[in-house]
Motif scaffolding. Structure first.
Motif, mmCIF file in Angstrom:
data_model
loop_
_atom_site.group_PDB
_atom_site.id
_atom_site.type_symbol
_atom_site.label_atom_id
_atom_site.label_comp_id
_atom_site.label_asym_id
_atom_site.label_seq_id
_atom_site.Cartn_x
_atom_site.Cartn_y
_atom_site.Cartn_z
ATOM 1 N N LYS A 1 17.345 12.724 13.900
ATOM 2 C CA LYS A 1 17.325 12.759 15.366
ATOM 3 C C LYS A 1 18.692 13.150 15.930
ATOM 4 O O LYS A 1 18.783 13.983 16.821
ATOM 5 C CB LYS A 1 16.922 11.388 15.925
ATOM 6 N N SER A 2 19.761 12.566 15.388
ATOM 7 C CA SER A 2 21.078 12.842 15.955
ATOM 8 C C SER A 2 21.478 14.291 15.697
ATOM 9 O O SER A 2 22.155 14.900 16.517
ATOM 10 C CB SER A 2 22.114 11.870 15.388
ATOM 11 N N GLN A 3 21.050 14.865 14.582
ATOM 12 C CA GLN A 3 21.433 16.253 14.280
ATOM 13 C C GLN A 3 20.629 17.267 15.071
ATOM 14 O O GLN A 3 20.981 18.423 15.131
ATOM 15 C CB GLN A 3 21.262 16.533 12.778
ATOM 16 N N ASN A 4 19.490 16.841 15.624
ATOM 17 C CA ASN A 4 18.641 17.792 16.340
ATOM 18 C C ASN A 4 18.521 17.486 17.825
ATOM 19 O O ASN A 4 17.595 17.956 18.485
ATOM 20 C CB ASN A 4 17.250 17.815 15.708
ATOM 21 N N SER A 5 19.465 16.659 18.336
ATOM 22 C CA SER A 5 19.480 16.319 19.764
ATOM 23 C C SER A 5 18.140 15.765 20.225
ATOM 24 O O SER A 5 17.557 16.204 21.214
ATOM 25 C CB SER A 5 19.854 17.543 20.615
ATOM 26 N N ILE A 6 17.638 14.783 19.482
ATOM 27 C CA ILE A 6 16.427 14.072 19.887
ATOM 28 C C ILE A 6 16.851 12.697 20.366
ATOM 29 O O ILE A 6 17.709 12.061 19.740
ATOM 30 C CB ILE A 6 15.456 13.905 18.693
ATOM 31 N N ALA A 7 16.285 12.255 21.470
ATOM 32 C CA ALA A 7 16.623 10.931 21.991
ATOM 33 C C ALA A 7 16.319 9.876 20.916
ATOM 34 O O ALA A 7 15.243 9.916 20.318
ATOM 35 C CB ALA A 7 15.805 10.635 23.248
ATOM 36 N N PRO A 8 17.272 8.953 20.646
ATOM 37 C CA PRO A 8 17.042 7.965 19.571
ATOM 38 C C PRO A 8 15.774 7.149 19.799
ATOM 39 O O PRO A 8 15.145 6.713 18.844
ATOM 40 C CB PRO A 8 18.275 7.062 19.657
ATOM 41 N N GLU A 9 15.417 6.937 21.095
ATOM 42 C CA GLU A 9 14.246 6.111 21.369
ATOM 43 C C GLU A 9 12.964 6.942 21.466
ATOM 44 O O GLU A 9 11.922 6.422 21.795
ATOM 45 C CB GLU A 9 14.465 5.265 22.632
ATOM 46 N N ASP A 10 13.071 8.225 21.150
ATOM 47 C CA ASP A 10 11.882 9.099 21.213
ATOM 48 C C ASP A 10 11.053 8.921 19.925
ATOM 49 O O ASP A 10 11.417 9.423 18.871
ATOM 50 C CB ASP A 10 12.327 10.558 21.369
ATOM 51 N N ASP A 11 9.943 8.185 20.051
ATOM 52 C CA ASP A 11 9.152 7.911 18.855
ATOM 53 C C ASP A 11 8.133 9.004 18.554
ATOM 54 O O ASP A 11 7.600 9.078 17.464
ATOM 55 C CB ASP A 11 8.420 6.561 19.015
ATOM 56 N N ARG A 12 7.858 9.847 19.552
ATOM 57 C CA ARG A 12 6.842 10.880 19.354
ATOM 58 C C ARG A 12 7.384 12.068 18.557
ATOM 59 O O ARG A 12 6.678 12.655 17.743
ATOM 60 C CB ARG A 12 6.373 11.399 20.728
ATOM 61 N N ALA A 13 8.681 12.416 18.821
ATOM 62 C CA ALA A 13 9.226 13.668 18.313
ATOM 63 C C ALA A 13 9.253 13.737 16.791
ATOM 64 O O ALA A 13 8.938 14.766 16.202
ATOM 65 C CB ALA A 13 10.637 13.870 18.863
ATOM 66 N N LEU A 14 9.604 12.608 16.149
ATOM 67 C CA LEU A 14 9.678 12.610 14.694
ATOM 68 C C LEU A 14 8.698 11.561 14.155
ATOM 69 O O LEU A 14 8.941 10.363 14.255
ATOM 70 C CB LEU A 14 11.114 12.299 14.239
#
Lengths: 419, 239
Positions: free
Chosen positions: A251-264
């Motif tokens: 998440k941190s390497q791909n600029s995904i919000a840490p609290e975004d549970d859907r993205a990953l």
């Protein structure tokens, strides 16, 4: 302690009263037979299940991407994104509990996409690292699996599933070094195999054309994209913790919000297996409760019938007492009768149970493969049988206790005056 | 051999039953005694105490010089086995054991080996004239045969006394004759014999006849045919 004469006397009493002895023994016989059959079937079910998942690393977790559900660092929500090769490098460098990391690519499977000469079939294509074989173990029939050199040199080779081989090659034909075409590109076959386990990721291994990951990235124009990620924890490490660690890095390497549970998305397969283990533990406990319950009911039956028989034998016991039998003689006589009866009935039941189990085991083993029977090795272990025997003897003693005490209470004069 | 001194026995209950009211009785070794009395006179109770099957309240009872009082079940079983042989009205043979095994049973509780006790049982069956019947079960034998087997069983542990409770009660007159003959023969070997009976004809065959009434001895006389003098201590009880 061992007094042949005493046992002869007991054996004599038992065999001279066949009907009574038979009905006394039947309850215990039935109890131990049921316990044996239940335990065997329970074991068979568990072994069958273990057979299904054999060859699959149960301490694995898997990752896949989806659209983001939160805006982050200037990106809008609903963004499409992918895991990259760079993520793999960071994960390998930072996650200490990691054992195997295998990024994967999935290719399409259009109609008759896999061709060799005039033979063709529809099969999926997958790009893998060599260590994927550590997650889903492969039974290699011909040649070898993908190796590190294939990855490094981006070789145009493929490892094909058993069903692919059967479709494209003549029976017994050596496929190594032969060329097949998959989705329009030619690959040299380096090996044939079949997945050991029935657990599957993205389709059965048997129906799969596996390419070196790097080859697939290049051939399918995927750049440094990773579709799917499989990771296995080292022995003794919690998969759940590793899963969180890896997610944080990606998440941190791909600029995904840490609290975004859907993205990953991810799932921890060890959780599933834990559930299985609990399920089998539950079944085992249930079997023991039911089995020993049945056995206990049998022992109560023995006790009951012994009680009735002590009443019936009041006169006999009175006579024995008058002739000089001590109370201890009477107690040991009744206790031992009960013990001998339960022991014989129990061992007959145990033997019959084991016999029936091995008969069924034989039948199942001789069935053609591919049937849907979920049982394997329906046998009971020696130590379990031993434990059952111990329980049996204890129950025999227990069953004889009350009747023996009753028999001891019998006063010879009262017994003799009873007609 | 048997010495009763002022024996009292009361059966407890809502209405306590005072059965034996100070019984004095002395039976010497080799005596051949019959005990008579109406039902309720206390003769069965007396026999039970004699056979160490029952306890008494006060007084003393010596059997073969041993005080029989407040014994443990184990000790009384042992003394019964050593000193007393029982013959019952209803024979009390064990149905699922054959003649030989029935006769041998007291020796089992004495700890004699199977081989030896079977040899001895065969010998005693032979004495009763039943050697050829050793493998028969009680239900295959006549009343007289059963009683002779019971007598063999009573004798096998070589007791000091034989207690017979109505031994001829279930037999016809001819077999009664036979059984009494056997008992007389046993007595002639020096074994003390006490027979409880209500048949005068049976009592006539013994050397000494004791009448019980209401828990005390009513009369105790030597039998004329056996003893040519009148009873030395002919007593009539004071009620």
């Amino acid at each position: 302690m061992f007094d042949l004469d005493k046992w002869q006397e007991i054996w004599h009493t038992i065999t001279r009263n066949k009907t009574r002895s038979f009905f006394t023994a039947f309850g215990v016989f039935w109890g131990i037979l049921m316990l044996t059959l239940l335990l065997g079937t329970g074991n068979g079910l568990e072994n069958g299940m273990k057979e299904e998942i054999k060859g699959f690393a149960t301490n694995s977790c898997f990752f896949f991407t989806d659209r983001t559900s939160l805006p982050y660092k200037g990106f809008r929500k609903g963004r499409n994104w992918n895991m990259r090769n760079a993520d793999m490098v960071s994960i390998k460098a930072n996650v200490s509990s990691l054992k195997y990391l295998s990024p994967m690519l999935f290719g399409g499977s259009s109609d008759n996409n896999t061709v060799r000469g005039d033979k063709a079939g529809t099969f999926r294509v997958r790009g893998c690292y060599p260590n994927y074989a550590g997650i889903e173990e492969q039974n290699v029939i011909y040649g070898r699996y993908i190796n590190e050199v294939d990855i490094q040199s981006v070789r145009k080779v493929c490892f094909i599933g058993k069903n692919v081989y059967e479709k494209l090659f003549n029976p017994g034909e050596d496929p190594i070094g032969k060329t097949i075409r998959s989705n329009g590109i030619y690959y040299t076959v380096i090996g044939v195999g079949s997945g050991l386990s029935n657990v599957q990721i993205g389709g059965r291994s048997d129906d799969m054309v596996v390419l070196p990951f790097t080859t697939m990235q290049r051939a399918y124009n995927q750049g440094d994209i990773v579709h799917f990620l499989a990771a296995t924890a080292k022995d003794g490490y919690e998969v759940g913790l590793m899963e969180e660690e890896i997610k944080t890095i990606i998440k941190s390497q791909n600029s995904i919000a840490p609290e975004d549970d859907r993205a990953l998305g991810s799932f921890d397969i060890s959780e599933q297996f834990k559930m299985f283990n609990y399920l089998f533990l539950g079944i085992k406990i249930l079997i023991w409760i039911v089995g020993t319950g049945t056995l206990f009911a049998g022992a109560i039956g023995v006790s009951n019938i012994m009680l009735v028989s002590v009443r019936e034998r009041t006169k006999e016991i009175g006579i024995r007492r008058a002739l000089g039998a001590r109370p201890s003689n009477i107690i040991t006589q009744i206790l031992n009768e009960s013990l001998v009866l339960t022991a014989i009935a129990g061992f007959v039941g145990l033997s019959l149970g084991v016999g029936i189990l091995s008969l069924f085991d034989n039948i199942i083993n001789n069935l053609p493969p591919g049937n849907d029977i979920f049982l394997r090795n329906i046998i009971i272990r020696f130590d379990v049988a031993l434990a059952a025997s111990f329980i049996l003897v204890a129950m025999g003693m227990l069953a004889g206790l009350l009747p023996a005490w009753r028999a001891m209470q019998i006063k010879p004069i009262e017994a003799l005056s009873e007609e | 051999m048997i010495h009763f001194e002022n024996i009292h026995k009361t059966y407890p209950g809502a209405q306590p039953l005072h059965v034996l009211k100070g019984l004095d009785l002395h039976i010497e070794q080799g005596d051949y005694v019959s005990i008579m009395g109406a039902s309720g006179s206390g003769k069965s109770t007396m026999l039970n105490i004699l056979g160490i099957l029952d306890d008494y309240d006060t007084g003393t009872y010596h059997l073969d010089g041993k005080l029989i009082k407040d014994l443990s079940e184990t000790r009384s079983a042992q003394l019964r086995n050593e000193l007393v042989g029982f013959v019952f009205q209803s024979f009390n043979l064990i149905n699922f054991k054959n003649a030989l095994e029935n006769v041998a049973l007291p020796l089992y509780y004495k700890g004699v080996s199977r081989k030896k006790r079977h040899a001895m049982a065969l010998e005693y069956l032979d004495r009763m004239g039943l050697k050829d019947w050793w493998h028969h079960y009680p239900n295959e034998l006549s009343g007289g045969q059963k009683q002779r087997i019971a007598i063999a069983r009573a004798l096998i542990a070589q007791p000091k006394i034989i207690l017979a409770d109505e031994p001829t009660g279930a037999l016809d007159s001819i077999t009664t004759e036979e059984v009494m003959q056997v008992l007389s023969d046993v007595n002639k070997e020096g074994i003390t014999m006490v027979i409880v009976t209500h048949e005068a004809s049976v009592a006539e065959k013994t050397k000494r006849i004791i009448h019980l009434k209401d828990g005390i001895i009513e009369s105790d006389l030597f039998n004329i045919p056996f003893n040519l003098q009148t009873s030395a201590h002919h007593e009539v009880s004071r009620v």
